[in-house]
Design a protein around this motif. Structure first.
Motif, PDB file in Angstrom:
ATOM      1  N   VAL A   1       0.797  -1.315   0.255  1.00 21.52           N
ATOM      2  CA  VAL A   1       0.172  -0.259   0.345  1.00 21.52           C
ATOM      3  C   VAL A   1       1.106   1.767  -0.042  1.00 21.52           C
ATOM      4  O   VAL A   1       0.320   2.696  -0.312  1.00 21.52           O
ATOM      5  N   SER A   2       2.384   0.961   0.618  1.00 24.96           N
ATOM      6  CA  SER A   2       3.216   2.260   0.651  1.00 24.96           C
ATOM      7  C   SER A   2       3.620   2.363  -1.105  1.00 24.96           C
ATOM      8  O   SER A   2       3.444   3.826  -0.497  1.00 24.96           O
ATOM      9  N   ALA A   3       3.437   2.177  -2.111  1.00 21.91           N
ATOM     10  CA  ALA A   3       3.757   1.979  -3.213  1.00 21.91           C
ATOM     11  C   ALA A   3       2.784   3.044  -4.274  1.00 21.91           C
ATOM     12  O   ALA A   3       3.088   3.582  -4.447  1.00 21.91           O
ATOM     13  N   HIS A   4       1.448   3.387  -3.326  1.00 24.28           N
ATOM     14  CA  HIS A   4       0.566   4.324  -3.906  1.00 24.28           C
ATOM     15  C   HIS A   4       0.368   5.365  -3.805  1.00 24.28           C
ATOM     16  O   HIS A   4       0.545   5.320  -2.455  1.00 24.28           O
ATOM     17  N   PRO A   5       0.553   6.646  -3.999  1.00 23.26           N
ATOM     18  CA  PRO A   5       0.392   8.130  -4.246  1.00 23.26           C
ATOM     19  C   PRO A   5      -0.510   8.661  -3.698  1.00 23.26           C
ATOM     20  O   PRO A   5      -0.289   8.611  -2.422  1.00 23.26           O
ATOM     21  N   GLY A   6      -2.364   7.825  -3.771  1.00 22.63           N
ATOM     22  CA  GLY A   6      -2.543   8.340  -2.568  1.00 22.63           C
ATOM     23  C   GLY A   6      -2.534   8.084  -1.196  1.00 22.63           C
ATOM     24  O   GLY A   6      -3.172   8.804  -0.700  1.00 22.63           O
ATOM     25  N   VAL A   7      -1.997   7.274  -0.709  1.00 21.33           N
ATOM     26  CA  VAL A   7      -1.690   6.469   0.333  1.00 21.33           C
ATOM     27  C   VAL A   7      -0.627   7.461   0.776  1.00 21.33           C
ATOM     28  O   VAL A   7      -0.756   8.081   2.063  1.00 21.33           O
ATOM     29  N   ARG A   8       0.229   7.829  -0.022  1.00 21.99           N
ATOM     30  CA  ARG A   8       1.675   8.719   1.046  1.00 21.99           C
ATOM     31  C   ARG A   8       0.795   9.892   0.793  1.00 21.99           C
ATOM     32  O   ARG A   8       1.304  10.275   1.424  1.00 21.99           O
ATOM     33  N   ALA A   9       0.423  10.364  -0.090  1.00 19.93           N
ATOM     34  CA  ALA A   9      -0.187  12.346  -0.200  1.00 19.93           C
ATOM     35  C   ALA A   9      -1.438  11.843   1.177  1.00 19.93           C
ATOM     36  O   ALA A   9      -1.352  13.342   2.165  1.00 19.93           O
ATOM     37  N   PHE A  10      -2.028  10.590   1.341  1.00 20.39           N
ATOM     38  CA  PHE A  10      -3.119  10.444   2.225  1.00 20.39           C
ATOM     39  C   PHE A  10      -2.825  10.066   4.217  1.00 20.39           C
ATOM     40  O   PHE A  10      -2.736  11.747   5.122  1.00 20.39           O
ATOM     41  N   LEU A  11      -1.599   9.824   3.633  1.00 22.26           N
ATOM     42  CA  LEU A  11      -0.677   9.706   5.169  1.00 22.26           C
ATOM     43  C   LEU A  11       0.403  11.489   5.790  1.00 22.26           C
ATOM     44  O   LEU A  11       1.324  11.497   6.720  1.00 22.26           O
ATOM     45  N   LEU A  12       0.455  12.315   4.581  1.00 17.53           N
ATOM     46  CA  LEU A  12       1.986  12.725   4.273  1.00 17.53           C
ATOM     47  C   LEU A  12       1.751  14.074   5.410  1.00 17.53           C
ATOM     48  O   LEU A  12       2.950  13.880   6.442  1.00 17.53           O
ATOM     49  N   GLU A  13       0.606  14.247   5.575  1.00 18.48           N
ATOM     50  CA  GLU A  13       0.336  16.262   6.288  1.00 18.48           C
ATOM     51  C   GLU A  13       0.253  15.473   7.770  1.00 18.48           C
ATOM     52  O   GLU A  13       0.392  15.983   9.018  1.00 18.48           O
ATOM     53  N   MET A  14       0.450  14.320   8.284  1.00 25.36           N
ATOM     54  CA  MET A  14      -0.488  13.870   9.577  1.00 25.36           C
ATOM     55  C   MET A  14       1.098  13.795  10.022  1.00 25.36           C
ATOM     56  O   MET A  14       1.590  13.897  11.467  1.00 25.36           O
TER      57      MET A  14
END
Length: 226
Positions: A102-115
């Motif tokens: 799941v960490s390979a998906h841009p959407g997941v990384r963007a979702f968690l980046l600001e956190m």
């Protein structure tokens, strides 16, 4: 110590979480295990029966996901998934590959980046993961790339699994580590790599105490002895 950001990157099983947690305790920093955050998302996607390599399918369920980090009286980080403590569940061996997928998906990384960045703005942090020094906190005051040989990491992982009562054969653990290494270094989004200004710390020949001492020495040198 003034507010400071310490980024620790490296491959799976290098001891980042254990060493970063110990260093955070010694320095009075907040420890942030970003791998646990991705494990939590991977755990949820797996529980929904999703194809973890399908980025669109995983991204579609992210609005359903509430990931929170709490800290117990023992100072340890706990992961809450939609209010449920999944700290132990996400450490099962099969969840490692789920997290990598799941960490390979841009959407997941963007979702968690600001956190992750929000935690670093509000606290002095030691944050470990795969792309902390390169993507999440590119301006971190201290960057360390922590690694060890695949064989050493597999041996340590086997001991950890035995202590948890979920032993696995060495050959199987080594194969999983090598597979995750390949996945993490070859993904198109934020692949695992050493930041140009990161200090390399190879713990293959070091025990835990020696590794912790080396890590703290690097941090104190880079922060003027803080």
């Amino acid at each position: 110590m003034n507010t400071i950001r310490i980024a620790i990157d490296g491959p799976s099983g290098a001891g980042k979480s254990t060493l970063a947690r110990a260093a955070a305790g010694a320095l009075g920093c907040l420890y942030v295990d970003t791998g646990a955050i991705y494990r939590t998302v991977g755990y949820y996607a797996r529980s929904r029966g999703l194809d973890l390599k399908d980025g669109e399918a995983v991204a579609a369920v992210l609005p359903e996901v509430s990931v929170e980090m709490t800290y117990g009286e023992d100072g340890l980080q706990h992961m809450l998934l939609n209010g449920e403590d999944v700290t132990e569940a996400i450490r099962l061996p099969e969840i490692s590959l789920c997290a990598s997928a799941v960490s390979a998906h841009p959407g997941v990384r963007a979702f968690l980046l600001e956190m992750q960045r929000k935690l670093a703005r509000e606290h002095s942090v030691i944050m470990d993961g795969r792309d902390i020094g390169t993507v999440v906190l590119p301006d971190a005051e201290v960057k360390i790339f922590l690694t060890a040989s695949p064989e050493a990491r597999a041996r340590r992982r086997c001991l950890e699994l035995e202590r948890r009562g979920t032993p696995q054969p060495y050959e199987e653990v080594l194969r999983e580590i090598e597979e995750r290494d390949w996945n993490d270094t070859h993904r198109p989004v934020a692949p695992l790599r050493q930041a140009e200004d990161a200090v390399l710390l190879d713990t293959t020949a070091l025990d835990f105490q020696e590794s912790e001492a080396a890590l703290l020495a690097i941090i104190r040198e880079r922060t003027g002895g803080a």
